[in-house]
Design an enzyme around this catalytic site. Structure first.
Site, PDB file in Angstrom:
ATOM      1  N   THR A 172       0.811  -1.208   0.000  1.00 43.75           N
ATOM      2  CA  THR A 172       0.000   0.000   0.000  1.00 43.75           C
ATOM      3  C   THR A 172       0.855   1.273   0.000  1.00 43.75           C
ATOM      4  O   THR A 172       2.020   1.218   0.340  1.00 43.75           O
ATOM      5  CB  THR A 172      -0.809  -0.126   1.304  1.00 43.75           C
ATOM      6  OG1 THR A 172      -1.526  -1.337   1.230  1.00 43.75           O
ATOM      7  CG2 THR A 172      -1.680   1.022   1.614  1.00 43.75           C
ATOM      8  N   GLY A 183      -9.723  -4.857   2.609  1.00 41.79           N
ATOM      9  CA  GLY A 183      -8.694  -4.980   3.642  1.00 41.79           C
ATOM     10  C   GLY A 183      -8.785  -3.876   4.674  1.00 41.79           C
ATOM     11  O   GLY A 183      -9.836  -3.259   4.882  1.00 41.79           O
TER      12      GLY A 183
HETATM   13  N1  GLY Z   1      -2.807  -3.352   3.560  1.00 44.07           N
HETATM   14  C1  GLY Z   1      -3.484  -3.473   2.351  1.00 44.07           C
HETATM   15  C2  GLY Z   1      -4.407  -4.608   2.287  1.00 44.07           C
HETATM   16  O1  GLY Z   1      -4.196  -5.630   2.958  1.00 44.07           O
HETATM   17  O2  GLY Z   1      -5.365  -4.528   1.576  1.00 44.07           O
END
Ligand code: GLY
Length: 310
Positions: free
Chosen positions: A167, A197
């Site tokens: 991300t 998420g």
């Molecule tokens: N941290 C991004 C996701 O797991 O969607």
């Protein structure tokens, strides 16, 4: 107040052949955010511009360059939060816009809601005049190659994801002492269609409160949500821990309690900042006092003047 912006380009391991481009991207996004702050601009404008640049950069898993679902599509999530009002805007599972972070900001600014998803979010984007882009314009050769590789029955997409990129996100404090965060992602590799998420979930993908600080997170979303990582860090700061110590405590807890790895960028209201991670690497950059700080491995910390040619 000394303004600061701190940026991450995802926790994990950056393949050697991609590390230079990724580092350039994060440094250039930090410069863009800092230019806004240095000109007297506010922290929300700074974090949204920073993350927009990373969404537009195909080296990152957000906007163009997002990972694909098990069906081979892009579904993106994003959040912003304003530490002055505790206002927040988030979107999830959006498909055909270039900059989910700008849509998240519009949710905060133009609706009475905090979070819009899927087709409702797309309808809202159309009503705000955000242009639709062809879905394939968000798909890179690299993301298609990784999708295909992880369709094999013996593939482990979570392991593979932590071995690549995550991300993007940013936190900032402006000259008025206002704090903001922004986080955007394509999610995890070969995720189920409709999987959402941590990123758009307030307190998990990010949190900002002028009284305490702000955090933007990256890493395995299912683990981050279980410990509400961003809010957990701010809880430790409320108990008197520094931005760095609070980030380390919460990341250690996530690792020991649920076996999750990740990374964070954190600021406090005085402009103290931290970029910490439990993954092998996290590309990060921070800009403050006309100095650019950046690094990739644990303990790595380079500096240069913000105005140095790059
Ligand atoms: N941290 C991004 C996701 O797991 O969607």
């Amino acid at each position: 107040m000394i303004p600061v912006v701190v940026v991450h380009g995802g926790a994990g391991h950056v393949p050697r052949e991609r590390s230079e481009k990724s580092m350039e991207g994060v440094c250039s996004a930090a410069r863009a955010g800092y230019t806004i702050l240095r000109g007297g601009g506010n922290s929300m404008d700074a974090v949204v511009e920073t993350v927009t640049q990373l969404e537009n950069n195909p080296a990152f898993n957000a906007g163009c360059g997002s990972v694909l679902t098990n069906k081979g599509d892009v579904e993106m999530d994003a959040i912003v939060m304003d530490g002055k009002t505790l206002g927040s805007g988030a979107v999830s599972a959006v498909r055909n816009i270039a900059n989910p972070i700008q849509l998240a900001r519009l949710v905060m600014d133009k609706t009475s809601h905090v979070y819009l998803t899927a087709e409702g979010a797309s309808q809202f984007a159309r009503s705000m005049g955000i242009p639709e882009v062809p879905p394939e314009s968000l798909v890179t050769e690299y993301s298609r190659m990784r999708w295909k590789k992880n369709l094999r029955p013996d593939a482990n997409p979570v392991e593979c994801q932590m071995g690549k990129m995550g991300t993007v996100g940013a936190v900032a404090v402006d000259s008025e002492g206002n704090i903001a965060c922004a986080t955007s992602t394509g999610g995890i590799l070969n995720k189920m269609e409709g999987r959402v998420g941590d990123t758009p979930c307030i307190g998990s993908g990010g949190y900002a409160d002028n009284n305490v600080g702000a955090v933007s997170t990256t890493g395995h979303g299912e683990a981050i949500m279980k410990v509400t990582l961003a809010r957990l860090i701010l809880f430790h700061m409320e108990q008197g821990k520094s931005a760095e110590a609070a980030s380390d405590l919460a990341l250690d807890y996530m690792k020991s309690r649920v076996g999750g790895l990740g990374g964070v960028v954190t600021v406090d209201p005085q402009g103290h900042w931290a970029a910490r991670f439990s993954s092998l690497q996290m590309i990060w950059a921070a800009a403050q006092n006309d100095t650019l700080h950046y690094g990739l491995y644990t303990g790595e910390h380079f500096t240069q003047s913000i105005d140095d040619p790059h």
